[in-house]
Structures are given as C-alpha cells and as structure tokens.
Design a protein around this motif. Sequence first.
Motif, PDB file in Angstrom:
ATOM      1  N   TYR A   1       2.414  44.438  -0.553  1.00  0.00           N
ATOM      2  CA  TYR A   1       1.375  45.139   0.200  1.00  0.00           C
ATOM      3  C   TYR A   1       1.853  45.512   1.608  1.00  0.00           C
ATOM      4  O   TYR A   1       1.444  46.530   2.160  1.00  0.00           O
ATOM      5  CB  TYR A   1       0.099  44.298   0.267  1.00  0.00           C
ATOM      6  N   GLN A   2       2.723  44.669   2.165  1.00  0.00           N
ATOM      7  CA  GLN A   2       3.176  44.980   3.526  1.00  0.00           C
ATOM      8  C   GLN A   2       4.075  46.214   3.564  1.00  0.00           C
ATOM      9  O   GLN A   2       4.274  46.799   4.624  1.00  0.00           O
ATOM     10  CB  GLN A   2       3.874  43.757   4.130  1.00  0.00           C
ATOM     11  N   LYS A   3       4.608  46.569   2.428  1.00  0.00           N
ATOM     12  CA  LYS A   3       5.427  47.793   2.372  1.00  0.00           C
ATOM     13  C   LYS A   3       4.547  49.042   2.324  1.00  0.00           C
ATOM     14  O   LYS A   3       5.022  50.160   2.549  1.00  0.00           O
ATOM     15  CB  LYS A   3       6.332  47.767   1.134  1.00  0.00           C
ATOM     16  N   GLN A   4       3.287  48.856   1.970  1.00  0.00           N
ATOM     17  CA  GLN A   4       2.393  50.004   1.847  1.00  0.00           C
ATOM     18  C   GLN A   4       1.812  50.303   3.233  1.00  0.00           C
ATOM     19  O   GLN A   4       1.272  49.416   3.889  1.00  0.00           O
ATOM     20  CB  GLN A   4       1.247  49.713   0.871  1.00  0.00           C
ATOM     21  N   THR A   5       1.930  51.536   3.650  1.00  0.00           N
ATOM     22  CA  THR A   5       1.428  51.881   4.987  1.00  0.00           C
ATOM     23  C   THR A   5       0.572  53.140   4.951  1.00  0.00           C
ATOM     24  O   THR A   5       0.803  54.050   4.146  1.00  0.00           O
ATOM     25  CB  THR A   5       2.581  52.115   5.985  1.00  0.00           C
ATOM     26  N   LEU A   6      -0.373  53.126   5.832  1.00  0.00           N
ATOM     27  CA  LEU A   6      -1.235  54.295   6.004  1.00  0.00           C
ATOM     28  C   LEU A   6      -0.433  55.378   6.733  1.00  0.00           C
ATOM     29  O   LEU A   6       0.167  55.098   7.767  1.00  0.00           O
ATOM     30  CB  LEU A   6      -2.454  53.895   6.843  1.00  0.00           C
ATOM     31  N   PRO A   7      -0.385  56.580   6.192  1.00  0.00           N
ATOM     32  CA  PRO A   7       0.412  57.631   6.828  1.00  0.00           C
ATOM     33  C   PRO A   7      -0.032  57.923   8.263  1.00  0.00           C
ATOM     34  O   PRO A   7      -1.200  57.748   8.610  1.00  0.00           O
ATOM     35  CB  PRO A   7       0.178  58.849   5.928  1.00  0.00           C
ATOM     36  N   GLU A   8       0.923  58.371   9.044  1.00  0.00           N
ATOM     37  CA  GLU A   8       0.668  58.636  10.466  1.00  0.00           C
ATOM     38  C   GLU A   8      -0.454  59.655  10.655  1.00  0.00           C
ATOM     39  O   GLU A   8      -1.258  59.536  11.579  1.00  0.00           O
ATOM     40  CB  GLU A   8       1.952  59.147  11.127  1.00  0.00           C
TER      41      GLU A   8
ATOM     42  N   ASN B   1      -3.096  60.050   8.935  1.00  0.00           N
ATOM     43  CA  ASN B   1      -4.392  59.380   8.813  1.00  0.00           C
ATOM     44  C   ASN B   1      -4.720  58.576  10.076  1.00  0.00           C
ATOM     45  O   ASN B   1      -5.868  58.559  10.538  1.00  0.00           O
ATOM     46  CB  ASN B   1      -4.397  58.433   7.608  1.00  0.00           C
ATOM     47  N   LEU B   2      -3.676  57.916  10.599  1.00  0.00           N
ATOM     48  CA  LEU B   2      -3.897  57.158  11.833  1.00  0.00           C
ATOM     49  C   LEU B   2      -4.346  58.085  12.963  1.00  0.00           C
ATOM     50  O   LEU B   2      -5.238  57.757  13.736  1.00  0.00           O
ATOM     51  CB  LEU B   2      -2.606  56.431  12.242  1.00  0.00           C
TER      52      LEU B   2
ATOM     53  N   PHE C   1      -4.915  48.457  17.083  1.00  0.00           N
ATOM     54  CA  PHE C   1      -5.526  49.472  16.237  1.00  0.00           C
ATOM     55  C   PHE C   1      -4.667  49.733  15.001  1.00  0.00           C
ATOM     56  O   PHE C   1      -5.158  49.766  13.875  1.00  0.00           O
ATOM     57  CB  PHE C   1      -5.698  50.774  17.030  1.00  0.00           C
TER      58      PHE C   1
ATOM     59  N   GLN D   1      -3.813  49.419   9.335  1.00  0.00           N
ATOM     60  CA  GLN D   1      -2.929  49.170   8.191  1.00  0.00           C
ATOM     61  C   GLN D   1      -3.493  48.072   7.301  1.00  0.00           C
ATOM     62  O   GLN D   1      -3.424  48.152   6.071  1.00  0.00           O
ATOM     63  CB  GLN D   1      -1.522  48.782   8.673  1.00  0.00           C
TER      64      GLN D   1
ATOM     65  N   PHE E   1      -6.180  49.592   5.318  1.00  0.00           N
ATOM     66  CA  PHE E   1      -5.619  50.431   4.244  1.00  0.00           C
ATOM     67  C   PHE E   1      -5.114  49.570   3.085  1.00  0.00           C
ATOM     68  O   PHE E   1      -5.348  49.879   1.908  1.00  0.00           O
ATOM     69  CB  PHE E   1      -4.487  51.287   4.806  1.00  0.00           C
ATOM     70  N   ARG E   2      -4.406  48.502   3.407  1.00  0.00           N
ATOM     71  CA  ARG E   2      -3.855  47.644   2.333  1.00  0.00           C
ATOM     72  C   ARG E   2      -4.978  46.979   1.546  1.00  0.00           C
ATOM     73  O   ARG E   2      -4.869  46.808   0.322  1.00  0.00           O
ATOM     74  CB  ARG E   2      -2.920  46.600   2.945  1.00  0.00           C
TER      75      ARG E   2
ATOM     76  N   LEU F   1      -6.265  49.526  -0.669  1.00  0.00           N
ATOM     77  CA  LEU F   1      -5.320  49.731  -1.771  1.00  0.00           C
ATOM     78  C   LEU F   1      -5.462  48.642  -2.822  1.00  0.00           C
ATOM     79  O   LEU F   1      -5.326  48.905  -4.023  1.00  0.00           O
ATOM     80  CB  LEU F   1      -3.888  49.748  -1.210  1.00  0.00           C
TER      81      LEU F   1
ATOM     82  N   HIS G   1      -3.075  55.223  -3.759  1.00  0.00           N
ATOM     83  CA  HIS G   1      -2.807  55.494  -2.354  1.00  0.00           C
ATOM     84  C   HIS G   1      -3.816  56.443  -1.736  1.00  0.00           C
ATOM     85  O   HIS G   1      -4.357  56.171  -0.655  1.00  0.00           O
ATOM     86  CB  HIS G   1      -1.390  56.068  -2.186  1.00  0.00           C
TER      87      HIS G   1
ATOM     88  N   GLN H   1     -10.179  55.663   6.010  1.00  0.00           N
ATOM     89  CA  GLN H   1     -10.593  56.621   7.031  1.00  0.00           C
ATOM     90  C   GLN H   1     -12.119  56.740   7.098  1.00  0.00           C
ATOM     91  O   GLN H   1     -12.696  56.761   8.183  1.00  0.00           O
ATOM     92  CB  GLN H   1      -9.970  57.975   6.730  1.00  0.00           C
TER      93      GLN H   1
ATOM     94  N   VAL I   1      -2.106  37.985   1.209  1.00  0.00           N
ATOM     95  CA  VAL I   1      -1.652  38.858   2.296  1.00  0.00           C
ATOM     96  C   VAL I   1      -2.399  38.545   3.587  1.00  0.00           C
ATOM     97  O   VAL I   1      -1.790  38.340   4.636  1.00  0.00           O
ATOM     98  CB  VAL I   1      -1.832  40.347   1.919  1.00  0.00           C
TER      99      VAL I   1
END
Lengths: 182, 174
Positions: free
Chosen positions: A12-19, A21-22, B15, B20, B23-24, B27, B33, B41, B123
């Motif tokens: 899960y830590q490898k999964q990131t919200l795209p920039e 979206n941030l 933030f 993140q 998001f996780r 997910l 994704h 969001q 996690v």
Amino acid sequence: MNPIDTQIREYYQKQTLPEENLQAMQPPEDTPQPSQWPWLLPLAAAMIALLAIFLGKSFSLSQAVAAEIAKNHTAQLAMEISSSDYQEVAAQLDQIDFSLTPPGGVFSRQFTLIGGRYCSIQTELAAQLRVRENATGKMHTLYIIPLTDDFSALKETKHSVKGVKVQLWTEGDRFFGLASSK
Amino acid sequence: MNWFNKSGIRETAQFRELAQSGFRYALSLAHHHHDAEDLTQQAWLKLQRNGSGPIVRGPLFKTIRNLFIDSLRRKGIIEFESLPEETLVAEESTSEPGVTGDLEYFLGQLKTGDRELLYLHCVEGYTAQEISDLIGRPRGTILSAINRAKAKLRELAAKQESPPSRPAKENARP
C-alpha cells in the motif's frame, strides 16, 4: 511484525495519489479579504479616544474636588452655625436649596453634627458640616454638594491629599465628601 | 486554518501524508486506482466545505468509507456491509510465512471489508479496538476477520493462483 503484515504495508505504501489530484485538493492560497466593516477601525479609535478623555476628565475632576475638600478641611474655618441638629443648620443656611439631611446608612449613628457653614466646591455652592466621630471623638468635615452634571460623572473614590483622607460618593441627588485628618 | 498557509512547510507535509493515507485507505476499499482517487478527492472536498478546522484522519476515513458505501448502494452492491459475527480466534504467530506471488491480485480476491481491515491493521497500525470504533463492529469480529483474511491470502498464494487473464491495467487510470 508478521511478514504478511509487512508485505501488505509495503504494497500500500507504494500506491500514491497522483500529483494532479493533490493539486486539485489544495485549497486556494489565503488572500487578504477586504474588511466587511471598513468603518469599524476608525470608529473604535474614536470611541477609545472619547473614553480616554472622559475617564481623564473624571479622574482629574475627582482629584481636584478631593484636593479642594482637603484644603478646606485643613483650614479648619469656624462654623457659622453651631448645632447638632441638621434641620436647624439647614434653616440657618437658607441660601442652600438642597437637603442637608445626613447621608444614609450608619452615618448618623457614627457621627454627631457640630455645626455648619457655606462653602463652594468647584464653584458650586455647598454645605460644609463639621462632625465628630462618636467612637473616637475625632473631628471630620462633611461636604454636601448638589449633584450637577459634572459631579454625577464621578465615581465613589478615596483619596489621600497631604495627610487628609478624602472619601467621595453620591447618594440620590447629592454628592458627598468626607475629609478626615490621618 | 489553511493547510497551505505560506509559513506552513510542516502543514504541507502533513497534508500530503494525510491525503496519501486517505487515498490508500480508499484503495483498500475500492481496489481500483481511479475510484480510490475519486473517493479521496470527494471526501477531502466535502470535509473542506463542511468543516472549519483542519482535516484530520478519523473524519477523513469515515467520509471516504461513507462515500464508498453510498457508491455501492447506488450500484446495488451490498456485499461490503455484511461482516459476519464470529468468535475470537487466537492471534497468529509472527513466525507465519509471508505470501509469494501477486499480492495485488490476492488482495483483490478478498472481500472488501476484509481488505479494509487488513489495511487499517497492517498499514495504519490500528488496533482491533480502534478499528472496532471506526467501523462499528465488535472487536472480536475484527480480530477474527483479520486473521481469516490473512489465512485467505496464504491460501491463495499456496495455490499459486496466477491471475486468470487479468486485464493488463485493471487498476490503472483509464
């Protein structure tokens, strides 16, 4: 930690919200908002200035009255009328158009009237009464002044002027001052 | 309070970390994704609109969870809500082996609720009691479900089930 826990965490830590979206979640920068009440600041300043003037005036008048009362008390001028009867003194001081009855509360029990005379405090015609404290025999001077607009603004205060304690207060439509030598 | 005030390097880092995490967590629920991005969001913007204070983890997760359940209801899916009551089972040993193979695929084979529990536990480091408080299920049921989900992952790995003609980018953005 259990190996499977570690694997799940790493996955899960490898999964990131795209920039992008941030960025979309980022609230707009704070921008200074024009005041909803632009007149409030000058109004507040004016009110503070008026309050300062009012308080300053009251304070200085209070001090002036206390100083005048202390000076008169120290002068120990002779009483024009000698009597222990308030009504009799009032009758003799016929230029005075306000009541010369003593203050309320325990004053009458604590003090005995000796006599009275005319005086003026801050140009107002006033009565100056000499009273003796029953418990100690000590002489005090009581001032009774009609409650004009200027005097009505004064709070109850205590002063010490050149060795004289002066207490000022209001009762009804009269203003009182009591002076005592320390 | 603005997460992005000009002197707020720390706030910006907070933030990003919170976004993140959100998001996780999304997910773990959606296992998709694009859906997880949307959930995160939507939840974030909803909290920004509703609240006056900074966004914090608990309300963010709850909002994501509620939005996800709403989306399932709209689609007529009720699987997520049925977390069976089970008796408490013993904690597994730390010497239990991990899994080999495609963990992402194995996680996709789990029930949504089980995957959520694994995420929160493994996690986020939530205790069973904290998870119980978050999702409103008994602590014993939570522990039982976590252990069952791990057992299921091991079982899948043991069978070495390769993803059957899994779409190449199932979880990628369209």
